[in-house]
Design a protein around this motif. Structure first.
Motif, PDB file in Angstrom:
ATOM      1  N   MET B 215     -23.243  -4.385  10.404  1.00 51.61           N
ATOM      2  CA  MET B 215     -22.531  -4.442   9.139  1.00 51.61           C
ATOM      3  C   MET B 215     -21.240  -5.222   9.329  1.00 51.61           C
ATOM      4  N   GLY B 216     -20.873  -5.972   8.307  1.00 59.80           N
ATOM      5  CA  GLY B 216     -19.549  -6.568   8.291  1.00 59.80           C
ATOM      6  C   GLY B 216     -18.732  -5.881   7.211  1.00 59.80           C
ATOM      7  N   GLN B 217     -17.586  -5.360   7.575  1.00 56.64           N
ATOM      8  CA  GLN B 217     -16.726  -4.740   6.567  1.00 56.64           C
ATOM      9  C   GLN B 217     -15.491  -5.612   6.397  1.00 56.64           C
ATOM     10  N   PHE B 218     -15.250  -5.995   5.144  1.00 58.28           N
ATOM     11  CA  PHE B 218     -14.187  -6.978   4.883  1.00 58.28           C
ATOM     12  C   PHE B 218     -13.271  -6.463   3.783  1.00 58.28           C
ATOM     13  N   GLU B 219     -12.618  -5.353   4.044  1.00 57.49           N
ATOM     14  CA  GLU B 219     -11.793  -4.839   2.955  1.00 57.49           C
ATOM     15  C   GLU B 219     -10.511  -5.650   2.822  1.00 57.49           C
ATOM     16  N   ARG B 220      -9.941  -5.510   1.664  1.00 56.72           N
ATOM     17  CA  ARG B 220      -8.800  -6.340   1.295  1.00 56.72           C
ATOM     18  C   ARG B 220      -7.775  -5.430   0.660  1.00 56.72           C
ATOM     19  N   THR B 221      -6.626  -5.330   1.253  1.00 55.10           N
ATOM     20  CA  THR B 221      -5.633  -4.398   0.724  1.00 55.10           C
ATOM     21  C   THR B 221      -4.382  -5.159   0.302  1.00 55.10           C
ATOM     22  N   LEU B 222      -3.874  -4.751  -0.832  1.00 59.22           N
ATOM     23  CA  LEU B 222      -2.670  -5.377  -1.382  1.00 59.22           C
ATOM     24  C   LEU B 222      -1.721  -4.279  -1.834  1.00 59.22           C
ATOM     25  N   ILE B 223      -0.522  -4.281  -1.284  1.00 66.75           N
ATOM     26  CA  ILE B 223       0.462  -3.259  -1.650  1.00 66.75           C
ATOM     27  C   ILE B 223       1.707  -3.956  -2.182  1.00 66.75           C
ATOM     28  N   ILE B 224       2.115  -3.526  -3.360  1.00 67.03           N
ATOM     29  CA  ILE B 224       3.328  -4.088  -3.955  1.00 67.03           C
ATOM     30  C   ILE B 224       4.310  -2.949  -4.189  1.00 67.03           C
ATOM     31  N   ALA B 225       5.424  -3.000  -3.491  1.00 67.60           N
ATOM     32  CA  ALA B 225       6.457  -1.979  -3.682  1.00 67.60           C
ATOM     33  C   ALA B 225       7.574  -2.615  -4.486  1.00 67.60           C
ATOM     34  N   ASP B 226       7.732  -2.144  -5.706  1.00 69.86           N
ATOM     35  CA  ASP B 226       8.755  -2.735  -6.581  1.00 69.86           C
ATOM     36  C   ASP B 226      10.147  -2.266  -6.141  1.00 69.86           C
ATOM     37  N   LYS B 227      11.159  -2.804  -6.784  1.00 69.04           N
ATOM     38  CA  LYS B 227      12.545  -2.576  -6.350  1.00 69.04           C
ATOM     39  C   LYS B 227      12.863  -1.098  -6.106  1.00 69.04           C
ATOM     40  N   GLY B 228      13.441  -0.829  -4.976  1.00 70.94           N
ATOM     41  CA  GLY B 228      13.938   0.516  -4.680  1.00 70.94           C
ATOM     42  C   GLY B 228      12.858   1.574  -4.544  1.00 70.94           C
ATOM     43  N   SER B 229      11.608   1.176  -4.448  1.00 72.23           N
ATOM     44  CA  SER B 229      10.548   2.188  -4.351  1.00 72.23           C
ATOM     45  C   SER B 229      10.258   2.499  -2.896  1.00 72.23           C
ATOM     46  N   GLN B 230       9.385   3.488  -2.704  1.00 72.57           N
ATOM     47  CA  GLN B 230       9.057   3.894  -1.339  1.00 72.57           C
ATOM     48  C   GLN B 230       7.615   4.376  -1.256  1.00 72.57           C
ATOM     49  N   VAL B 231       6.906   3.938  -0.234  1.00 75.89           N
ATOM     50  CA  VAL B 231       5.523   4.394  -0.067  1.00 75.89           C
ATOM     51  C   VAL B 231       5.127   4.358   1.408  1.00 75.89           C
ATOM     52  N   HIS B 232       4.315   5.323   1.784  1.00 78.26           N
ATOM     53  CA  HIS B 232       3.736   5.351   3.129  1.00 78.26           C
ATOM     54  C   HIS B 232       2.216   5.369   2.981  1.00 78.26           C
ATOM     55  N   TYR B 233       1.588   4.334   3.479  1.00 81.70           N
ATOM     56  CA  TYR B 233       0.132   4.210   3.366  1.00 81.70           C
ATOM     57  C   TYR B 233      -0.475   4.362   4.755  1.00 81.70           C
ATOM     58  N   VAL B 234      -1.551   5.130   4.825  1.00 82.07           N
ATOM     59  CA  VAL B 234      -2.174   5.377   6.124  1.00 82.07           C
ATOM     60  C   VAL B 234      -3.645   5.019   6.049  1.00 82.07           C
ATOM     61  N   GLU B 235      -4.143   4.316   7.039  1.00 83.51           N
ATOM     62  CA  GLU B 235      -5.575   4.059   7.068  1.00 83.51           C
ATOM     63  C   GLU B 235      -6.172   4.587   8.363  1.00 83.51           C
ATOM     64  N   GLY B 236      -7.399   5.085   8.220  1.00 84.24           N
ATOM     65  CA  GLY B 236      -8.138   5.534   9.397  1.00 84.24           C
ATOM     66  C   GLY B 236      -9.510   4.899   9.358  1.00 84.24           C
ATOM     67  N   CYS B 237     -10.096   4.629  10.508  1.00 79.48           N
ATOM     68  CA  CYS B 237     -11.379   3.931  10.536  1.00 79.48           C
ATOM     69  C   CYS B 237     -12.290   4.468  11.631  1.00 79.48           C
ATOM     70  N   THR B 238     -13.582   4.599  11.308  1.00 79.80           N
ATOM     71  CA  THR B 238     -14.573   4.932  12.337  1.00 79.80           C
ATOM     72  C   THR B 238     -15.896   4.256  12.008  1.00 79.80           C
ATOM     73  N   ALA B 239     -16.796   4.271  12.954  1.00 82.77           N
ATOM     74  CA  ALA B 239     -18.133   3.713  12.748  1.00 82.77           C
ATOM     75  C   ALA B 239     -19.094   4.384  13.720  1.00 82.77           C
ATOM     76  N   PRO B 240     -20.400   4.370  13.412  1.00 86.52           N
ATOM     77  CA  PRO B 240     -21.355   4.933  14.359  1.00 86.52           C
ATOM     78  C   PRO B 240     -21.486   4.037  15.583  1.00 86.52           C
ATOM     79  N   THR B 241     -22.043   4.598  16.620  1.00 86.18           N
ATOM     80  CA  THR B 241     -22.250   3.839  17.843  1.00 86.18           C
ATOM     81  C   THR B 241     -23.639   3.214  17.813  1.00 86.18           C
TER      82      THR B 241
END
Ligand SMILES: Nc1ncnc2c1ncn2[C@@H]1O[C@H](COP(=O)(O)OP(=O)(O)O)[C@@H](O)[C@H]1O
Ligand SMILES: [Mg+2]
Lengths: 255, 471
Positions: B215-241
């Motif tokens: 499988m090819g996984q090609f995700e695309r993430t876009l984060i826009i933090a506007d003025k004075g904002s705050q965010v913490h984004y976490v990603e985790g990844c696994t796959a079968p052997t």
């Protein structure tokens, strides 16, 4: 008298050179033994060999702990039995806090004895008590193991570990060296607090000084890889007065 | 010390995410990559023309570019690109209730502990399975404040203007070969917009799972933090052997506008047959703070260098990277910082661990433009080698184009010493535990930056990697 540790005719090589050349010594339960010897006589070699350092190759003799042969055991197993070495030069382990390390160590030892892990509050309480005996600040528990410790702090930390692990045979390798008088007194109190009818203490030292604070029952003199003479506390004073050359002459050890 | 030997023994199987599900998919493209496959993806998704054209143009860039020969040490040449499925659609839409997610997928995420984590300490969760996001949910109060947290495909439909304004602006398709590949076949990923002044306290988490072989996984993430904002984004990844390889090639773009604060944390634990080739880049504007926290475990080859462009005065960037290369693995990781504006500051801290014949490399770029006076940067990379045959390399590129800057750089390589092991073992600790203590201590400066749950997870993963390493 009941023996805890029996060392018979121990030969140890370091990097293919024989350093211990047939050393024999018996430790009694509840007693303090002092081993005194000049620099290079093999004091640290003895302590590492007893603790199970892989590079200290035992080529002959035996070491029995309560009748059990320990020479085939790894360092961890020996510690689990109750053999403890306070290092002359403790290692620093960055990123591992004293408290975490001690909890892992205490629980490893308990596990080997089929005891349940210590509960965190009980552990904390015990740690705080032992630290206050050694006049160590609470913040010590959060510091990384020996990382940036002063010489005196390292020695105190060794004694703290000893106090937490409550060993049956405690070996102190030149714990007194590099300590000022106040630190020496505190460390000695820590050792004295550990004394009990079940535990043998082996104080390895170059100087007589620490023996003013931790009174030995027996004194043994180590020269050139062998115990050449043993006696009571008075032997330490005699040595201090006459020096190691006197022992060499007396016992015909080539200098 | 988080974990006892007993617990470790229970988790003996080295990689517990190695299970796989039977394939039961709505759509699976045929193997290999072509303009036809790209058009098909775009068509299946019902995309606007501009996106289809963007994909096709990207495919041209991809085909034109040679395979990079640095970093991967030739491993890249082993990927059979014609054997890969570039698009696999497991279900028809992204649900926002776990109840509606197909059972077999839900079971997977249950095993991975995602729904439970969402209840306990997350502000929102996205879960991607193969090419598509199958679950997405955000706390209601954040939604009410105008926060957008969607899968990227839905965002393109629901917020076309905002999307188009930023998409592909931080990482253009011709940036590098794998960014071009992602731009051609991207699917899924997260889209986040945090409105002016909104501070999201709890992390938003996305979870990426590859299930199918090749499988090819090609995700695309876009984060826009506007003025004075705050965010913490976490990603985790696994796959079968699997015995044959899978490819994960993501693109992550982040826009941190004036005074905002964005932290992006990755705890990836791919199985050891995954090629992980990811482009991540952030632009930080006036007084904004961007932080990448990157934990790279698993995979066969990882090439990943999160980047920060410090665009305006007062911008700050921090990159913390941990890489663990075990048997047969190559972690080529690091970070890039470009000081475009004056009075900007950055730090890069990299910690790599190589076990057995594992190989880790630090590859970093620090660039200071002529205009970026009074900038400050500090780069530190430490490598820890566990065995005689373990390997580490350092490639710190530094390009400073003005004198009025304050730059520090330090690199260390250490081996787990016999004396350290003996010291720990002489306290009753087993050899395996002594090793893992030393390793845990080594990454402590980074673990302590993480929220507790992630620090525990990182330490747990590392202890699992350490299991069986003694010999
Ligand atoms: N790791 C080692 N490598 C090489 N030689 C050693 C090592 N440890 C000890 N020795 C040698 O063994 C002898 C005894 O050393 P040691 O046991 O440290 O003595 P002491 O502690 O009594 O000063 C010395 O000659 C010393 O140089
Ligand atoms: Mg010595």
């Amino acid at each position: 008298m009941e023996k805890s540790l029996i060392i018979r005719d121990l030969h140890v090589n370091v990097e293919d050179k024989e350093i211990l050349k047939g050393l024999s010594l018996e430790l009694e339960k509840g007693k303090v033994h002092a081993v005194m010897g000049p620099n290079g006589s093999g004091k640290s070699t003895l302590s590492y060999a007893l603790a199970g350092h892989p590079n200290y190759e035992v080529t002959g003799g035996e070491v029995l702990f309560n009748g059990q042969d320990v020479l085939e055991m790894g360092a961890d197993e020996r510690a689990q039995l109750g053999i403890f070495l306070a290092f002359q030069y403790p290692m620093s382990i960055p990123g591992v806090s004293m408290a975490n390390f001690l909890r892992t160590a205490v629980n490893s030892v308990r596990k080997a004895r089929d005891e349940k892990p210590m509960r965190v509050p009980d552990f904390r309480k015990m740690l705080n008590e032992k630290m206050s005996v050694l006049k160590m600040d609470r913040s010590f528990a959060g510091r990384y193991l020996n990382e940036g410790f002063s010489g005196g702090e390292k020695k105190r930390a060794e004694i703290l570990q000893m106090a937490m692990l409550e060993p049956k045979v405690a070996i102190l390798d030149e714990t007194d060296s590099g300590l000022d008088i106040d630190a020496l007194r505190i460390v000695s109190e820590g050792v004295n607090a550990l004394r009990n009818p079940d535990t043998s203490v082996l104080i390895i030292t170059h100087y007589q000084r620490i023996l003013n604070y931790v009174k030995p029952d027996y004194v043994h003199v180590l020269v050139d890889g062998r115990i050449v003479t043993s006696g009571g506390p008075e032997l330490a004073l005699e040595l201090e007065e006459k020096g190691y050359d006197w022992v060499r002459e007396q016992f015909a050890v080539p200098a | 010390m988080a974990i006892t030997e007993d617990q470790l023994r229970q988790e003996q199987e080295q990689y517990k995410y190695g299970f796989s599900d039977p394939e039961n998919y709505v759509f699976k493209s045929k193997r290999g990559l072509s303009a036809e496959v790209v058009e098909e993806i775009s068509y299946m998704k019902g995309e606007p023309d501009w996106m289809r054209d963007f994909r096709l143009k990207s495919l041209k860039h991809y085909n034109k570019r040679p395979m990079p020969q640095w970093g991967g040490g030739g491993l890249l040449n082993e990927i059979d690109f014609d054997n890969i499925y570039y698009y696999v659609k497991p279900s028809d839409r992204a649900e926002n209730s776990w109840e509606d997610v197909p059972d077999y997928i839900k079971d997977t995420f249950d095993k991975l502990g995602i729904p439970e984590a969402e209840k306990k300490f997350l502000a929102g969760v996205g879960a991607q399975y193969e090419s598509e996001v199958i679950y997405h949910n955000l706390q209601k109060d954040l939604e009410a404040q105008g926060v957008i947290f969607l899968d990227t495909d839905s965002a393109l439909k629901q917020y076309p203007e905002l999307f188009k304004k930023y998409f592909g602006t931080i990482i253009p398709p011709n940036d590098n070969k794998f960014a071009a590949l992602n731009s051609a076949v991207w699917s899924g990923g997260s889209f986040i917009y945090v409105p002016e002044g909104v501070k999201i306290e709890l992390p938003l988490q996305a979870y990426f799972r590859i299930n199918a072989e090749n499988m090819g996984q090609f995700e695309r993430t876009l984060i826009i933090a506007d003025k004075g904002s705050q965010v913490h984004y976490v990603e985790g990844c696994t796959a079968p052997t699997y015995s044959t390889d899978s490819l994960h090639s993501a693109v992550v773009e982040i826009v941190a506008l004036e005074g905002s604060r964005v932290r992006y944390t990755t705890i990836q634990n791919w199985s050891k047959n995954v090629y992980n080739l990811v482009t991540k880049r952030a632009a930080a504007y006036k007084d904004a703070t961007m932080e990448w926290v990157d934990g790279n475990l698993g995979s066969k080859l990882t090439m990943k260098y999160p980047a920060i462009y410090l665009m305006e005065p007062g911008a700050k960037g921090e990159i913390l990277s941990v890489a663990f290369a075990g048997h047969g693995q190559h972690q080529d990781a690091g970070g890039k910082v470009v000081h475009v504006a004056p009075h900007t500051t950055s730090t890069i801290t990299s910690k790599s661990i190589s076990k057995e014949d594992g190989r880790s490399s630090y590859r970093g770029l620090l660039k200071v433009h002529p205009e970026a006076e009074f900038s400050k940067s500090n780069v530190r990379c430490d490598a820890l080698l566990l065995h005689e045959n373990s390997r580490t390399d350092t490639y710190p590129y530094i390009e400073i184009e003005n004198d009025r800057v304050d730059i520090g750089h330090e690199a260390t390589v250490s081996k787990v010493g016999e004396e350290q092991l003996f010291y720990l073992m002489s306290r009753g600790v087993s050899e395996a535990e002594a090793y893992s203590m030393i390793v845990t201590g080594f990454i402590e400066p980074i673990a302590k930056e993480l929220p507790m749950e992630y620090a525990v997870e990182l330490n747990r993963l590392i202890q699992l990697e350490m299991e069986g390493s003694v010999g």
